[in-house]
Design a protein around this motif. Structure first.
Motif, PDB file in Angstrom:
ATOM      1  N   ALA A   9       0.838  -1.298   0.063  1.00  0.00           N
ATOM      2  CA  ALA A   9      -0.068  -0.097   0.099  1.00  0.00           C
ATOM      3  C   ALA A   9       0.907   1.243  -0.012  1.00  0.00           C
ATOM      4  O   ALA A   9       0.523   2.061  -0.554  1.00  0.00           O
ATOM      5  CB  ALA A   9      -0.933  -0.063   1.047  1.00  0.00           C
ATOM      6  N   GLY A  10       1.822   1.303   0.742  1.00  0.00           N
ATOM      7  CA  GLY A  10       2.828   2.173   0.698  1.00  0.00           C
ATOM      8  C   GLY A  10       3.547   2.798  -0.392  1.00  0.00           C
ATOM      9  O   GLY A  10       3.434   3.810  -1.113  1.00  0.00           O
ATOM     10  N   ARG A  11       3.867   1.564  -1.271  1.00  0.00           N
ATOM     11  CA  ARG A  11       4.547   1.888  -2.508  1.00  0.00           C
ATOM     12  C   ARG A  11       3.455   2.444  -3.559  1.00  0.00           C
ATOM     13  O   ARG A  11       3.740   3.266  -4.278  1.00  0.00           O
ATOM     14  CB  ARG A  11       5.052   0.284  -3.194  1.00  0.00           C
ATOM     15  CG  ARG A  11       6.369  -0.047  -2.498  1.00  0.00           C
ATOM     16  CD  ARG A  11       6.836  -1.173  -3.047  1.00  0.00           C
ATOM     17  NE  ARG A  11       6.026  -2.329  -3.076  1.00  0.00           N
ATOM     18  CZ  ARG A  11       6.122  -3.262  -2.292  1.00  0.00           C
ATOM     19  NH1 ARG A  11       6.932  -2.946  -0.981  1.00  0.00           N
ATOM     20  NH2 ARG A  11       5.062  -4.264  -2.176  1.00  0.00           N
ATOM     21  N   HIS A  19       3.167  10.936  -9.096  1.00  0.00           N
ATOM     22  CA  HIS A  19       2.564  10.877 -10.305  1.00  0.00           C
ATOM     23  C   HIS A  19       3.354   9.715 -11.308  1.00  0.00           C
ATOM     24  O   HIS A  19       3.807  10.276 -12.299  1.00  0.00           O
ATOM     25  CB  HIS A  19       2.484  12.294 -10.873  1.00  0.00           C
ATOM     26  CG  HIS A  19       1.383  12.379 -12.115  1.00  0.00           C
ATOM     27  ND1 HIS A  19       0.181  12.739 -12.074  1.00  0.00           N
ATOM     28  CD2 HIS A  19       1.692  12.000 -13.691  1.00  0.00           C
ATOM     29  CE1 HIS A  19      -0.442  12.604 -13.235  1.00  0.00           C
ATOM     30  NE2 HIS A  19       0.537  11.845 -13.983  1.00  0.00           N
ATOM     31  N   ASP A  20       3.925   8.852 -10.741  1.00  0.00           N
ATOM     32  CA  ASP A  20       4.589   7.632 -11.388  1.00  0.00           C
ATOM     33  C   ASP A  20       3.649   6.823 -11.829  1.00  0.00           C
ATOM     34  O   ASP A  20       3.554   5.941 -11.152  1.00  0.00           O
ATOM     35  CB  ASP A  20       5.735   7.242 -10.188  1.00  0.00           C
ATOM     36  CG  ASP A  20       6.651   6.108 -10.667  1.00  0.00           C
ATOM     37  OD1 ASP A  20       6.388   6.023 -11.879  1.00  0.00           O
ATOM     38  OD2 ASP A  20       7.567   5.849 -10.092  1.00  0.00           O
ATOM     39  N   THR A  21       3.417   6.885 -12.996  1.00  0.00           N
ATOM     40  CA  THR A  21       2.228   6.186 -13.527  1.00  0.00           C
ATOM     41  C   THR A  21       2.582   4.694 -13.813  1.00  0.00           C
ATOM     42  O   THR A  21       1.904   3.732 -13.388  1.00  0.00           O
ATOM     43  CB  THR A  21       1.935   6.694 -14.988  1.00  0.00           C
ATOM     44  OG1 THR A  21       2.638   7.057 -15.909  1.00  0.00           O
ATOM     45  CG2 THR A  21       0.938   8.000 -14.602  1.00  0.00           C
ATOM     46  N   ALA A  22       4.167   4.455 -14.109  1.00  0.00           N
ATOM     47  CA  ALA A  22       4.355   3.077 -14.473  1.00  0.00           C
ATOM     48  C   ALA A  22       4.500   2.285 -13.037  1.00  0.00           C
ATOM     49  O   ALA A  22       3.772   1.215 -13.102  1.00  0.00           O
ATOM     50  CB  ALA A  22       5.983   3.164 -14.772  1.00  0.00           C
ATOM     51  N   ALA A  23       4.980   2.917 -12.044  1.00  0.00           N
ATOM     52  CA  ALA A  23       5.037   2.262 -10.599  1.00  0.00           C
ATOM     53  C   ALA A  23       3.562   2.116 -10.056  1.00  0.00           C
ATOM     54  O   ALA A  23       2.933   1.187  -9.552  1.00  0.00           O
ATOM     55  CB  ALA A  23       5.748   2.952  -9.380  1.00  0.00           C
ATOM     56  N   TYR A  24       2.753   3.211 -10.191  1.00  0.00           N
ATOM     57  CA  TYR A  24       1.272   3.289  -9.815  1.00  0.00           C
ATOM     58  C   TYR A  24       0.456   2.197 -10.472  1.00  0.00           C
ATOM     59  O   TYR A  24      -0.204   1.118  -9.923  1.00  0.00           O
ATOM     60  CB  TYR A  24       0.705   4.585 -10.072  1.00  0.00           C
ATOM     61  CG  TYR A  24      -0.814   4.678  -9.603  1.00  0.00           C
ATOM     62  CD1 TYR A  24      -1.169   4.516  -8.388  1.00  0.00           C
ATOM     63  CD2 TYR A  24      -1.797   5.077 -10.464  1.00  0.00           C
ATOM     64  CE1 TYR A  24      -2.308   4.585  -7.767  1.00  0.00           C
ATOM     65  CE2 TYR A  24      -3.062   5.080 -10.169  1.00  0.00           C
ATOM     66  CZ  TYR A  24      -3.174   5.024  -8.972  1.00  0.00           C
ATOM     67  OH  TYR A  24      -4.593   5.065  -8.383  1.00  0.00           O
ATOM     68  N   PRO A  42     -18.372   2.276 -12.457  1.00  0.00           N
ATOM     69  CA  PRO A  42     -17.482   1.638 -12.156  1.00  0.00           C
ATOM     70  C   PRO A  42     -16.533   1.273 -13.348  1.00  0.00           C
ATOM     71  O   PRO A  42     -16.908   1.065 -14.381  1.00  0.00           O
ATOM     72  CB  PRO A  42     -17.960   0.179 -11.394  1.00  0.00           C
ATOM     73  CG  PRO A  42     -19.411   0.492 -11.437  1.00  0.00           C
ATOM     74  CD  PRO A  42     -19.722   1.569 -12.045  1.00  0.00           C
ATOM     75  N   LEU A  43     -15.116   1.143 -13.217  1.00  0.00           N
ATOM     76  CA  LEU A  43     -14.267   0.874 -14.114  1.00  0.00           C
ATOM     77  C   LEU A  43     -13.990  -0.673 -13.836  1.00  0.00           C
ATOM     78  O   LEU A  43     -13.742  -1.176 -12.659  1.00  0.00           O
ATOM     79  CB  LEU A  43     -13.116   1.630 -14.128  1.00  0.00           C
ATOM     80  CG  LEU A  43     -13.184   3.059 -14.075  1.00  0.00           C
ATOM     81  CD1 LEU A  43     -11.893   3.859 -13.763  1.00  0.00           C
ATOM     82  CD2 LEU A  43     -13.609   3.433 -15.458  1.00  0.00           C
ATOM     83  N   ARG A  44     -14.065  -1.520 -14.878  1.00  0.00           N
ATOM     84  CA  ARG A  44     -13.953  -2.996 -14.665  1.00  0.00           C
ATOM     85  C   ARG A  44     -12.654  -3.368 -15.113  1.00  0.00           C
ATOM     86  O   ARG A  44     -12.594  -4.828 -15.113  1.00  0.00           O
ATOM     87  CB  ARG A  44     -14.993  -3.662 -15.639  1.00  0.00           C
ATOM     88  CG  ARG A  44     -16.568  -3.224 -15.450  1.00  0.00           C
ATOM     89  CD  ARG A  44     -16.991  -3.641 -14.050  1.00  0.00           C
ATOM     90  NE  ARG A  44     -18.365  -3.377 -13.655  1.00  0.00           N
ATOM     91  CZ  ARG A  44     -18.767  -3.321 -12.646  1.00  0.00           C
ATOM     92  NH1 ARG A  44     -18.260  -3.245 -11.548  1.00  0.00           N
ATOM     93  NH2 ARG A  44     -20.305  -2.905 -12.569  1.00  0.00           N
ATOM     94  N   SER A  45     -11.637  -2.589 -15.228  1.00  0.00           N
ATOM     95  CA  SER A  45     -10.336  -3.406 -15.571  1.00  0.00           C
ATOM     96  C   SER A  45      -9.329  -2.186 -15.274  1.00  0.00           C
ATOM     97  O   SER A  45      -9.593  -0.997 -15.376  1.00  0.00           O
ATOM     98  CB  SER A  45     -10.220  -3.651 -16.974  1.00  0.00           C
ATOM     99  OG  SER A  45     -10.171  -2.920 -17.670  1.00  0.00           O
ATOM    100  N   LEU A  46      -8.033  -2.608 -15.115  1.00  0.00           N
ATOM    101  CA  LEU A  46      -6.951  -1.455 -15.075  1.00  0.00           C
ATOM    102  C   LEU A  46      -6.730  -0.804 -16.467  1.00  0.00           C
ATOM    103  O   LEU A  46      -6.697   0.390 -16.556  1.00  0.00           O
ATOM    104  CB  LEU A  46      -5.676  -2.293 -14.835  1.00  0.00           C
ATOM    105  CG  LEU A  46      -4.306  -1.336 -14.759  1.00  0.00           C
ATOM    106  CD1 LEU A  46      -4.622  -0.469 -13.606  1.00  0.00           C
ATOM    107  CD2 LEU A  46      -3.204  -2.317 -14.371  1.00  0.00           C
ATOM    108  N   SER A  47      -6.942  -1.458 -17.611  1.00  0.00           N
ATOM    109  CA  SER A  47      -6.938  -0.708 -18.666  1.00  0.00           C
ATOM    110  C   SER A  47      -8.035   0.463 -19.068  1.00  0.00           C
ATOM    111  O   SER A  47      -7.875   1.227 -19.356  1.00  0.00           O
ATOM    112  CB  SER A  47      -7.145  -1.865 -19.722  1.00  0.00           C
ATOM    113  OG  SER A  47      -7.338  -1.348 -21.295  1.00  0.00           O
TER     114      SER A  47
END
Length: 127
Positions: A9-11, A19-24, A42-47
């Motif tokens: 959770a901390g990461r 605003h590190d989108t790759a790590a987020y 609701p959003l149904r996927s990470l994509s």
């Protein structure tokens, strides 16, 4: 295991706040779902979330900072529920904005031992 979930959770929070989108986005499973009080459905996927995020960025959205408090973890085998209060400063085309919200993130332990977020629910903190 609580320590591992808090670290995951901390990461996630640190990557969001930077605003590190790759790590987020790397903190989430591909099948993660999202419920945001600022979004109608609701959003149904990470994509799905990534598409919304990059649209926000084109409109001037940028996370300036994020801090987490009142953290709590509940473990259910290979699933963990993380709740906390989150204070975020964002910048949009209209200028800076401070947000005070409550968030639930559900994590799942992957076969390789990593804890990835599989659901995020964000709501405004009570006044």
């Amino acid at each position: 295991m609580t320590t591992e979930v808090l670290a995951a959770a901390g990461r996630l929070v640190a990557a969001f706040g930077a605003h590190d989108t790759a790590a987020y986005f790397g903190s989430f499973a591909a099948d993660a779902t999202f419920v945001f009080h600022t979004h109608a459905t609701p959003l149904r996927s990470l994509s799905d979330y990534e598409q919304i995020w990059y649209g926000w960025e084109r409109e001037g959205f940028h996370v300036e900072s994020c801090s987490s408090s009142d953290q709590h973890v509940q473990l259910f085998g290979d699933v963990a529920v993380f709740t906390h209060r989150v204070r975020t400063v964002i910048r949009t085309g209209e200028g800076p904005e401070s947000l005070d919200e409550r968030e639930t993130i559900v994590f799942r332990r992957e076969p390789d031992g990593r804890w990835l977020a599989v659901h995020e629910h964000l709501s405004p903190s009570p006044a």
